[in-house]
Structures are given as C-alpha cells and as structure tokens.
Design a protein around this motif. Structure first.
Motif, PDB file in Angstrom:
ATOM      1  N   UNK D  23       0.338  -0.991   0.137  1.00  0.00           N
ATOM      2  CA  UNK D  23      -0.276  -0.261   0.160  1.00  0.00           C
ATOM      3  C   UNK D  23       0.527   1.312  -0.346  1.00  0.00           C
ATOM      4  N   UNK D  24       0.402   2.397  -0.600  1.00  0.00           N
ATOM      5  CA  UNK D  24       1.346   3.610  -0.336  1.00  0.00           C
ATOM      6  C   UNK D  24       0.328   4.709   0.075  1.00  0.00           C
ATOM      7  N   UNK D  25       0.716   5.855  -0.415  1.00  0.00           N
ATOM      8  CA  UNK D  25      -0.394   6.968   0.527  1.00  0.00           C
ATOM      9  C   UNK D  25      -0.943   7.747  -1.118  1.00  0.00           C
ATOM     10  N   UNK D  26      -2.001   7.601  -1.479  1.00  0.00           N
ATOM     11  CA  UNK D  26      -2.578   7.908  -2.027  1.00  0.00           C
ATOM     12  C   UNK D  26      -3.201   9.194  -1.937  1.00  0.00           C
ATOM     13  N   UNK D  27      -4.640   9.652  -2.798  1.00  0.00           N
ATOM     14  CA  UNK D  27      -5.333  11.213  -2.306  1.00  0.00           C
ATOM     15  C   UNK D  27      -5.871  11.174  -2.137  1.00  0.00           C
ATOM     16  N   UNK D  28      -5.104  12.921  -1.065  1.00  0.00           N
ATOM     17  CA  UNK D  28      -6.041  12.886   0.411  1.00  0.00           C
ATOM     18  C   UNK D  28      -6.595  11.958   0.775  1.00  0.00           C
ATOM     19  N   UNK D  29      -4.740  11.296   1.739  1.00  0.00           N
ATOM     20  CA  UNK D  29      -4.273  10.522   2.579  1.00  0.00           C
ATOM     21  C   UNK D  29      -5.233   8.980   2.972  1.00  0.00           C
ATOM     22  N   UNK D  30      -5.874   8.404   1.632  1.00  0.00           N
ATOM     23  CA  UNK D  30      -6.276   7.598   1.972  1.00  0.00           C
ATOM     24  C   UNK D  30      -5.545   5.966   0.893  1.00  0.00           C
ATOM     25  N   UNK D  31      -5.036   5.152   0.921  1.00  0.00           N
ATOM     26  CA  UNK D  31      -4.294   4.401   0.822  1.00  0.00           C
ATOM     27  C   UNK D  31      -4.621   3.721  -0.394  1.00  0.00           C
ATOM     28  N   UNK D  32      -3.973   3.806  -0.935  1.00  0.00           N
ATOM     29  CA  UNK D  32      -3.955   2.492  -2.756  1.00  0.00           C
ATOM     30  C   UNK D  32      -2.633   1.927  -2.839  1.00  0.00           C
ATOM     31  N   UNK D  33      -3.928   0.461  -3.573  1.00  0.00           N
ATOM     32  CA  UNK D  33      -2.490  -0.583  -3.687  1.00  0.00           C
ATOM     33  C   UNK D  33      -1.136   0.279  -4.261  1.00  0.00           C
ATOM     34  N   UNK D  34      -0.228  -0.210  -4.348  1.00  0.00           N
ATOM     35  CA  UNK D  34       1.370  -0.055  -4.773  1.00  0.00           C
ATOM     36  C   UNK D  34       1.630  -1.529  -5.579  1.00  0.00           C
ATOM     37  N   UNK D  35       3.084  -1.123  -6.526  1.00  0.00           N
ATOM     38  CA  UNK D  35       3.040  -1.693  -6.824  1.00  0.00           C
ATOM     39  C   UNK D  35       4.912  -1.449  -6.914  1.00  0.00           C
ATOM     40  N   UNK D  36       5.459  -1.662  -6.117  1.00  0.00           N
ATOM     41  CA  UNK D  36       7.071  -1.279  -5.737  1.00  0.00           C
ATOM     42  C   UNK D  36       8.202  -2.540  -6.295  1.00  0.00           C
ATOM     43  N   UNK D  37       8.447  -1.521  -7.610  1.00  0.00           N
ATOM     44  CA  UNK D  37       9.564  -2.928  -8.379  1.00  0.00           C
ATOM     45  C   UNK D  37      11.151  -2.136  -8.079  1.00  0.00           C
ATOM     46  N   UNK D  38      11.157  -1.437  -7.334  1.00  0.00           N
ATOM     47  CA  UNK D  38      12.953  -0.376  -6.904  1.00  0.00           C
ATOM     48  C   UNK D  38      12.461  -0.241  -5.564  1.00  0.00           C
ATOM     49  N   UNK D  39      13.733   0.331  -5.541  1.00  0.00           N
ATOM     50  CA  UNK D  39      13.705   0.399  -4.177  1.00  0.00           C
ATOM     51  C   UNK D  39      12.855   1.451  -3.500  1.00  0.00           C
ATOM     52  N   UNK D  40      13.417   2.356  -4.642  1.00  0.00           N
ATOM     53  CA  UNK D  40      12.982   4.098  -4.414  1.00  0.00           C
ATOM     54  C   UNK D  40      11.364   4.176  -4.113  1.00  0.00           C
ATOM     55  N   UNK D  41      10.385   2.986  -5.112  1.00  0.00           N
ATOM     56  CA  UNK D  41       8.819   2.945  -5.257  1.00  0.00           C
ATOM     57  C   UNK D  41       8.860   1.701  -3.689  1.00  0.00           C
ATOM     58  N   UNK D  42       9.833   1.167  -3.084  1.00  0.00           N
ATOM     59  CA  UNK D  42       9.244   0.838  -2.080  1.00  0.00           C
ATOM     60  C   UNK D  42       9.357   1.467  -0.532  1.00  0.00           C
ATOM     61  N   UNK D  43       9.724   2.663  -1.206  1.00  0.00           N
ATOM     62  CA  UNK D  43      10.109   3.978   0.489  1.00  0.00           C
ATOM     63  C   UNK D  43       8.736   4.188   0.452  1.00  0.00           C
ATOM     64  N   UNK D  44       7.992   4.566  -1.176  1.00  0.00           N
ATOM     65  CA  UNK D  44       6.740   4.448  -0.559  1.00  0.00           C
ATOM     66  C   UNK D  44       5.434   3.777   0.291  1.00  0.00           C
ATOM     67  N   UNK D  45       6.117   2.790   0.159  1.00  0.00           N
ATOM     68  CA  UNK D  45       5.247   1.456   0.979  1.00  0.00           C
ATOM     69  C   UNK D  45       4.766   2.218   2.614  1.00  0.00           C
ATOM     70  N   UNK D  46       3.413   1.967   2.588  1.00  0.00           N
ATOM     71  CA  UNK D  46       3.167   2.238   4.100  1.00  0.00           C
ATOM     72  C   UNK D  46       2.199   1.373   4.647  1.00  0.00           C
ATOM     73  N   UNK D  47       2.077   0.876   5.954  1.00  0.00           N
ATOM     74  CA  UNK D  47       1.542  -0.463   6.421  1.00  0.00           C
ATOM     75  C   UNK D  47       0.637  -0.021   7.718  1.00  0.00           C
ATOM     76  N   UNK D  48      -0.863   0.337   7.823  1.00  0.00           N
ATOM     77  CA  UNK D  48      -1.258   0.617   8.739  1.00  0.00           C
ATOM     78  C   UNK D  48      -2.766   0.706   9.099  1.00  0.00           C
TER      79      UNK D  48
END
Lengths: 145, 335, 279, 266
Positions: D23-48
């Motif tokens: 998951x990553x942070x999306x519009x207006x602080x909602x959570x969205x599915x997120x595909x991380x394929x690079x370390x930078x994209x991994x940094x956007x992962x959130x889990x709450x």
C-alpha cells in the motif's frame, strides 16, 4: 380479478424420477390442474439456480423443482449436489426479499404418480391464493427511462 | 456579459417554490448516509451544506443509465416497430458545480456532431442549470488545468456564487432569463462583489495544451502500463464521469415483443471492443486505460475542439484503487 | 421540432437465402416500405446494422453492388447471439436494417487504373460489392484481378459467382486454399494468399490493391505488395471494428481519433499508418 | 514499517520476487494498492489501519502474472483469499510469498501451509456493524427486506466495481458477459440489478472470504458485501466449512454429505 387469475407455474424436473412420475400420473389417468409447464432436464444436478431466476424473469408466478429422492439419483449424487445449492439459494432469496413461498422443492419418484398430482394441485392452489407475482414482474419495467 | 444580481437565501426559497410551481422538478445535491446524491428537493434547506461534488454526475438527466430507444411487436412474418419518445421532465439542476455544468457541452458534442440524437436533445431542451461556484476544492479537483475554474460560467444558465446573506447571481442564457422572468422580484440588484475573491483557489497542475500536443507521440510509452497496473478494470470512473458518453445497445425481448435499450458502457471493460472473431484491438488493461486518457485529451480536442474532461475529479473519488487522474496526467505531461 | 429517431431500423423482408459455406449465409433483403425502397441509396464500401428482432443488432458490410437496384445483400457467419438468430430466419421473415453508414471506395478516382482485389475467407463479401460494382462499370477500369483464398474449398463463399468470374474474360480470378484444404477435384491453387500474390508478378504501376481478410493475412500480404512496388496510398482496406451505433457515438470502433463507422470503414494503408494500430 | 521496507528491499535485491505489492499513500491521505519494483518505490510503502484493499485480487490478473513472482503485503483477509485461490487451483502454492505483520515483526509466509498456520493464530470475525445489519435485515418481514434491497440496488449502475475488486471473481468470462443465453439482463434496471447481485452472491457462496472489498469498492455505497457475507454464512452454518481457511478444502457447493440437513424439501 383474482378469480380469473390462472397461475403460470414452471416445473424443472429430472428425467429419471419426477418426469417419469409425472408420466405415470398421466397414464394412471389421475386428473390434476394444468397450470404447470414441465421442463425436463437430465438430473436435478443440472438445475442451476439461474434457471429458477430465469423462470421468474420470464413471468412465472411459481416454480417447482423436483427430482429423485436422496439415494435414488440415476447418476448417484446429482440430487445431493443440487440439494446443497438449493439450501443456500433459498436462504439467499429470502435474504433479498424474494418470496420463497413461490418456489417448491420436492422429491417425486417414478412410482409416485399420485404424489405428483397432489404436489401440483397444492402448489397451484397456493400460488393462486398468493396471486400473480406482481413484485417481480414490476421489476421488468422499473428503472427504464 | 451576463447580468449580475443578488439572490438572498430567502429569495432562493422563493425561487424553488416558483420553479416547482412552474412544473419543474429541482434536482440538487443532498446528503444521504454519508454520500452526496443528486435528488429531487422541495426547499434549499434540503440541499447539502458541505458538499464538494456529488458522487454520480448529473449526466443521467440527459443520458439516463437505461433508456428505451424503440420497441416492437412481432408475429410470424411481420414486425411492427414503435418509436420511443423520451420521457423528458422539465428539470432544474441546482447546485451542480461549474465543472459539471460545462460537461453537458462535451456530451452534446458527441450526441449531435453528425447525426442528431433526439433522446438526448429532448432531455437537454427541458433542462436548465443553476450552478453554484466552488468555495473549496479537494485533492481530486483539477478544473483549472483543463480550462475551467471554480466560478466558471460556461454551461450554467444561472451561476450562483455564495456571498454574505445569499448568492451573487449571474444570469447567463435565455434559459436563465426565463427562470428569472418567473419571479423577477427575487433577483435584487448586484453589489459588485468580486467573485474571484470568493471562489476556491486551485493551482494549475499541468499544461494541458502541451499535453494534448505531445500525446500522439506517446502512444507506445511504457508509462501507460505502469499507471494502469493497479487498475482493476471496473467501470466506476466512466459511470461517475460527467462526460463519459460511451454506450451499449441491448435488446430485451420475449417471443411476441421486445425493446432496445441504451445502457451506459465503459471503454475500461475488456469486452468493450472484443470482435466476433475473438480478436480484441484493446487487449490489455493498459491499452484501455490509454484509450480513456486519449479519448478525453487527444480525440476530443481533435474532433470537437474541446476537451472530454472537465477536471471534476469524480473518477478519482469513485475509484476503488485510487487511480488519481490528475496525478496520472501530471505524470504524462512531465514524461 | 420533433427529430427523427436515428436508432429506428428499416424493416426488410428476406427474399432469398444462399448457404455459402458451413455457417455462412447470404440474405437478399428487400424493403417492406415502398417509399423507403425508392429513397434508399448507398455506395460500395458502406455497411449497416442488421437486426434480428428479439436478439439485437450486428454490423456487416453491404455485400451487394449499388448497381443492382431494389435489394441489398449481406453475408454473415454464425458466431454469436445475433448471427445465430439471423441464421434461423427463413425466406419471408422480417429483419431490421440501419444504414448505409460509413465512407466509400473511391471508384471515380480509380478510373483508368488496374484493380487487384485480395481477400481471405469471410472477408470477400465487402469486396464482392466493389467487384460487382466495377464489373458493372467495366469500361472505367483496365485489368481487374481477384485473388481469393480460404482455409478449405468448403470455406470459399459465393461459389457460383466465383465460377462466373472464372468463366468471364474481363476479370482474372485466382482462387487458393490453404494446404490441406484442397479436395481431389480442386483446380485452383494451394497455398496461403501472400505467396500466391507474390507469384502473380503484378505490376504496381497505375494499379490499386484492395485487401481485406483476417489480420494475419493482411499483415503478411502488405509486405508483399510493398515489395511489388505498391505505395501506401495505392492500397485500400476496409476495417470491421466492433460497433453498436454506427453513428459515431457509442465510442467503441475508434482507432485513435478516427471513427471506423464515420471516417471508415474504407482506409488506405497510408491513412492507417497515421493511426494507432488499434484495429 | 521500516522492517517491512527492509524485507521488501531484501526480496527485490535477491531477485526472489519481481515486485512487492503493498500500500502507498494516495489522494487525500487514503491508501492505495502500490506495486514496488525499485528500492525508491519500496520507500513509498505504508502499512497501517487505513490499508483495506484486498490485494489478492491482483494475483490472478494477466498483467500482474506477467511481472513474475510478486510478494504481497497481506492483511488477514488477503491471506484468506490467497488460501482460497490456491484451493481453487488459481495460484500455485509455490507462487505464494506473503509479507504479514506479527506485532512489529515481518513474517515471510512462503506457502499455503505457512499462511494457514499464521492465520490460525488470529480470529478475524465479521465486522460487528455488518453482523448487526444482517441481523437487522433478518428481523424484518420479507416485504421489508425486498423494499430495502430494491431501494439500495436502485442506485446500482453496474460498473462492476464489486466484481472486479473481488479476489474470488477471477473468471475469464463472467456469467454477466455471457449472452447465449443472456442469463441476466445487461441493463442496469431493477431486474438487471437484482439478478446481477443475486448471481454474484450465489457464485460466492462457499467461496467468499469476507473481506468486504466489494462493499468498499461500490462507488454509490450499496452494502453489496452483506449479500456475499450472508451467502457465505449460510454455507458455513449448513455445511460446517468456511472459505479461505485451508488450501485443501473442496468448494462446499461442489461436494455433499448424504445427511445434509434441510427442512424445506417436500
């Protein structure tokens, strides 16, 4: 108005038991009401719930589903499978507010000609009392601009 | 330019009464179980106080989700056709936002660019729009990036902008004037308020003309694949969209009679373009996502000299997986 | 004030049914309404939406030539809900027709030229309309060549007409079937369409090629034509994208910004090269 | 959180997986599915607790399968969905790589058996509000229930967000897209809507993992998840098995017991 109402009832029956049973009703010259259109399928296992839905969609006021008694299925277990699905489907229909009084599930064997006549008569009387399935029929025109 | 008046809250009450007395239904944003819906209202008091947008667009007033195009009766060897007449109710759309008001132009472009669609036209003719300017925007909004604005007048017959004690009322079209003429006394002289001061501030997110210019060269860009990876291929975006106009024609019949129905459809569905042969010109979700962007930002400008997007952000808010259109357009513009 | 309902079809009576090949039929349709019949005109290349009342509408080309008045013909393969219902119809039954829609083959511009028609399988019907139109205006054109291939002999459509064209001296017909699709008494060629075209040794000079067939045939035929010296604006084809309205509204037939139902279905290769390959 | 990112980067770097789905942070602080394929994209992962989507939905999609093996940040509902997908032979057991939180620890669950074991540690009952709503509906008269659903379903536009967001709706060719015969009307009128939702619920009876994704996905707020919840509960109550608890369970409606107890068949 109600007096002139003749219910339209669709019956889905299996080839080996209930259809043969209904045949026996005829050859035994037992009289019964003629409101039922019988649709024969190989086995109750084939009677998908969507067929029942389709029957109502096409204007049936009531539906009968019938096949071999448990343990008597020509294909060993078709009716057992069917039974599970009916159990859930009947629950679901009820949860959505569909009138489950309009669906009758039953077992009628090839030897039970009289039972078939009795079943049809009972269901027909019941549906005649309930009247046309106006609720469902109204769906067909609701929501079209 | 438009004539500007003041419409006090009390007078708006009066206007609703007059409109209803004139035989028109008034549809306005209403709060219902935490959603904002467009519903039939009697008084301004029923209108939502805090909405930014309704969930669904108002397009179903002119382009219903299911409408009858024709019906027929059949007998062996003969068919009798019955033309369908749109059941168009005189309607005033109250409180739709300027972005949505503008969207009717985009629908009109498709329904009438060549053959004229009588169903759409009959409904459009009986509809008038009393828009209300936005005083706030959210993260999904991007009207200012697509040539609109929070107090843009285009598409509204009367545009109201909230001011102390009521609204600044701009009477913009003949339909607007006809509404005013129903009760001219309700519209008092305007007091020279600058509506730009009141309207929401929304920064432009991307350069749309530049984006439109570069899209034809970006068709094979990997970007679309990356963006669409989380798209689940439902039609929520298209169905809430005020400009999405794609439709399906469905037949419903029994042996003696039948009807043809026009139903909403979406280019995001995999079956949308599937040929009878099994060949599908838009086989993957990325191709369908790209089609959605291109149709609005490349095809529309080319064919109709306008955009197929008004920046309302409804698609973003409705999307189960938060496909944010603004964000994706910014990404495309920067690619 | 009251506008016309553009979705209302004409009622047409089926006056003749020809079984072309397994699951492929040709209907001859005549207008039920005399006035409509009088006012109806179309040009070759155009298409229509045919309806089986009760099931819906399907898009096919008009397979007859505009020079043959009083009727239209369509040829279709039974593949889906509508075509299956149409296939069940009998002579005398009523079907619906909306059209004619779309653009046309530019016969005027082809005056004085050689014509090469290349078709595969069920794609002969759209070209059949043009071929008969050109044969009926035979002195407009120079050589007319038709290359037609199908999977097997049974799959060839318009067998009677193929025979007629074969016997005529003013048209050069080459038929071919895929290897394995021939019968013992088959006298045509055996092989796929592209190599057959290549072997013909056609000259591209003052010639237009009209190609219609399954995507794979088109894909492999175009390089052959290119090799023979055909320029992209000398090659015509007709697209059949999925459609619901035929009126430029329903939104599914477009490739890029071109609506196949309005700007097509007839395109030159030069035009297609400008469009994204979504067809 | 950091532990999750660390683990995700490790998996990507080692080449064990081609992407990490979280998951990553999306519009207006909602959570969205997120595909991380690079370390930078991994940094956007959130889990709450704001992360809700059932990510198992993606694993049966062509586009995602083409990526190669994907590690999935899995909430309990996602884990159940994966077990059910393996049980239905839609995913291979060795295709599973779940990242599940156990307190602050990140656990890699590499197989169905591991997921089963992990899941067994926690109970994840139906949300109280949904349970209460089902009870409330069952306490109504049939006519009231009919009216309730007619009212709710009248908003349905058949965008199929419920179907497409459901991890168990993976069919290549959905019944809704079949037109020979046309089982359910395509149009979104009262009949088409009722029958669509009835078929959807019935097709999920015994298969629904009760994640509630369909209800959350609905743009017009129809509680469609109550239908599948109900169908699942009916199955569980009558046949004693639940979906999403094991990779080895047969679909409840494709099997039977001779002594299945019913009361209504005459």
């Amino acid at each position: 108005m109600t007096e002139s109402f003749e219910p339209k009832i669709t019956a889905f029956v299996c080839n080996w038991c209930t259809y043969a049973g209904a045949d026996l009703t005829g050859t035994s010259r037992i009289n019964y009401q003629s409101n039922v259109r019988v649709l024969r399928v190989p086995c109750t296992g084939r009677i998908d719930f969507m067929l029942l839905m389709k029957a109502f969609q096409k204007g049936s006021d009531g539906v009968i589903v019938s096949g071999c008694h448990p343990n008597d299925c020509h294909y060993t277990s078709g009716n057992y499978h069917a039974r599970r699905r009916w159990m859930v489907y009947k629950d679901l229909m009820d949860f959505m507010g569909v009138d489950t009084n309009r669906v009758t599930f039953s077992w009628v064997s090839a030897a039970e000609g009289a039972r078939w006549a009795q079943l049809v008569n009972e269901v027909t009387d019941n549906i005649r009392n309930l009247g046309p399935y106006a609720e469902y029929k109204a769906l067909a025109v609701a929501g079209i601009e | 330019m438009a004539d500007t008046f003041k419409l006090t809250h009390e007078n708006l009450d009066g206007l609703f009464a007059v409109l209803r007395k004139d035989g028109r239904r008034v549809l306005a944003p209403v709060d219902a179980d935490g959603r904002t819906e467009l519903n039939d209202v009697e008084k301004p008091g029923q209108v939502s106080k805090s909405y930014i947008q309704t969930i669904m667009s108002a397009k179903d007033v002119v382009f219903p989700k299911v409408e009858r195009l024709l019906s027929y009766t059949t007998e062996p060897g003969s068919v009798e056709l019955h033309d369908a007449e749109p059941h168009a109710l005189p309607t005033v759309l109250f409180g739709v936002r300027p972005c949505e008001a503008k969207a009717f132009g985009a629908l009109d472009a498709v329904f009438n660019w060549d053959y004229r669609d009588k169903f759409f036209n009959a409904r459009l003719e009986k509809m008038a729009v009393i828009g209300v300017s936005c005083t706030k925007a959210d993260d999904a909004c991007f009207c200012t990036s697509v040539g609109g604005g929070p107090a843009d007048t285009k598409g509204s017959d009367i545009l109201l902008t909230p001011i102390d004690g009521g609204y600044l009322a701009e009477v913009l079209t003949d339909k607007g004037k006809a509404i005013q003429a129903l009760a001219p006394q309700l519209f008092t002289p305007g007091n020279g308020v600058d509506k730009a001061m009141i309207a929401a501030k929304l920064e432009q997110a991307f350069d749309q003309p530049a984006l439109t210019a570069k899209l034809p060269g970006m068709f094979e860009n990997k970007l679309w694949e990356g963006q669409s990876l989380r798209c689940i291929g439902c039609g929520a975006c298209a169905y809430v969209c005020p400009t999405c106009v794609c439709f399906d024609i469905q037949e419903e019949a029994d042996p003696k009679q039948g009807q043809r129905l026009r139903c909403w459809d979406s280019c995001g569905f995999s079956m949308f373009t599937l040929h009878a042969s099994g060949h599908n010109p838009r086989e993957t979700q990325s191709a369908r996502w790209r089609q959605r962007i291109y149709h609005k930002f490349s095809t529309y400008p080319e064919r109709y000299q306008m955009l197929g997007c008004v920046g309302c952000g409804k698609c973003t808010r409705a999307c189960p997986v938060d496909m944010n259109l603004r964000e994706h357009l910014v990404e495309a513009a920067n690619a | 004030m009251t506008e016309k309902n553009i979705y209302l079809p004409y009622l047409m009576r089926i006056t003749q049914i020809t079984e072309e090949s397994p699951a492929v039929k040709t209907f001859r349709l005549e207008f039920v309404d005399e006035v409509a019949a009088q006012n109806f005109n179309f040009k070759t290349g155009q298409f229509g939406l045919y309806s089986a009342f009760g099931e819906g509408e399907s898009t096919f080309c008009i397979a007859s030539s505009p020079t043959r008045k009083g009727y239209i013909e369509c040829t279709f393969r039974e593949v889906g809900r509508v075509t299956a219902a149409l296939a069940d119809k009998e002579v005398g039954d009523i079907v619906g027709f909306r059209g004619p829609y779309g653009n046309v083959f530019p016969l005027e511009a082809w005056k004085g030229k050689n014509l090469v028609f290349i078709a595969g399988g069920i794609a002969l019907p759209p070209l059949r309309s043009v071929i008969w139109n050109c044969l009926d205006l035979r002195d407009w054109f120079k050589d007319i060549t038709v290359v037609y291939g199908a999977r097997s002999v049974a799959d060839l459509v318009y067998k009677h007409e193929l025979k007629e064209w074969n016997e005529r001296t003013d048209i050069n017909l080459v038929t071919t079937v895929d290897p394995g699709g021939e019968t013992p008494d088959w006298t045509g060629k055996v092989g796929f369409v592209p190599p057959v075209v290549e072997q013909l040794g056609l000259s591209a000079e003052n010639t237009v090629a009209i190609v219609c067939g399954p995507p794979i045939m088109i894909k492999l035929t175009l390089p052959v034509l290119e090799k023979l010296g055909f320029a992209p604006d000398q090659i015509f084809t007709t697209l059949e994208n999925r459609m619901k309205c035929g009126l430029g509204k329903c939104g599914r037939c477009n490739t890029g910004s071109s609506y196949v139902c309005k700007d097509g279905p007839v395109y030159t290769l030069a035009q297609l090269n400008e469009l994204p390959a979504e067809y | 959180m950091e532990a999750l990112k660390q683990k995700a980067k490790e998996l990507l770097q080692k080449g064990d997986v081609k992407a990490v789905l979280g998951y990553a942070v999306g519009t207006g602080n909602v959570r969205r599915p997120h595909f991380a394929r690079t370390p930078e994209q991994v940094d956007r992962l959130v889990l709450d607790e704001k992360c809700t989507q059932n990510l198992a939905t993606y694993l049966t999609k062509h586009e995602v399968k083409h990526l190669g093996k994907v590690a999935v940040v899995a909430l309990p509902a996602t884990q159940r969905a994966l077990l059910q997908l393996v049980a239905e032979r839609q995913l291979r057991d060795d295709a599973i790589c779940l990242l599940a939180m156990d307190g602050t620890e990140v656990k890699v669950l590499p197989s169905g058996a591991a997921v089963e074991q992990h899941l067994a540690l926690k109970t994840d009952a139906m949300p109280t509000a949904d349970k209460a709503m089902i009870e409330k509906l069952m306490a109504m008269t049939r006519e009231q229930r009919w009216a309730y659903w007619q009212q709710e379903l009248s908003r349905c536009v058949k965008c199929y967000a419920c179907r497409n967001s459901c991890p168990m709706c993976y069919c290549e060719h959905c019944t809704m897209d079949c037109n020979r015969p046309q089982w359910v009307p395509v149009a979104s009128h009262a009949l088409g809507n009722l029958e669509y939702h009835m078929v959807r619920a019935m097709h999920l009876a015994g298969r629904c993992v009760e994640c509630g994704e369909c209800g959350r996905a609905c743009p017009v707020g129809i509680p469609v998840h109550l239908l599948t919840f109900f169908a699942e509960e009916s199955t569980a109550k009558q046949f004693g098995q639940r979906a999403g608890h094991s990779t080895k369970l047969d679909y409840a409606l494709s099997t039977f017991k001779p002594d299945d107890k019913e009361t209504f068949i005459r």
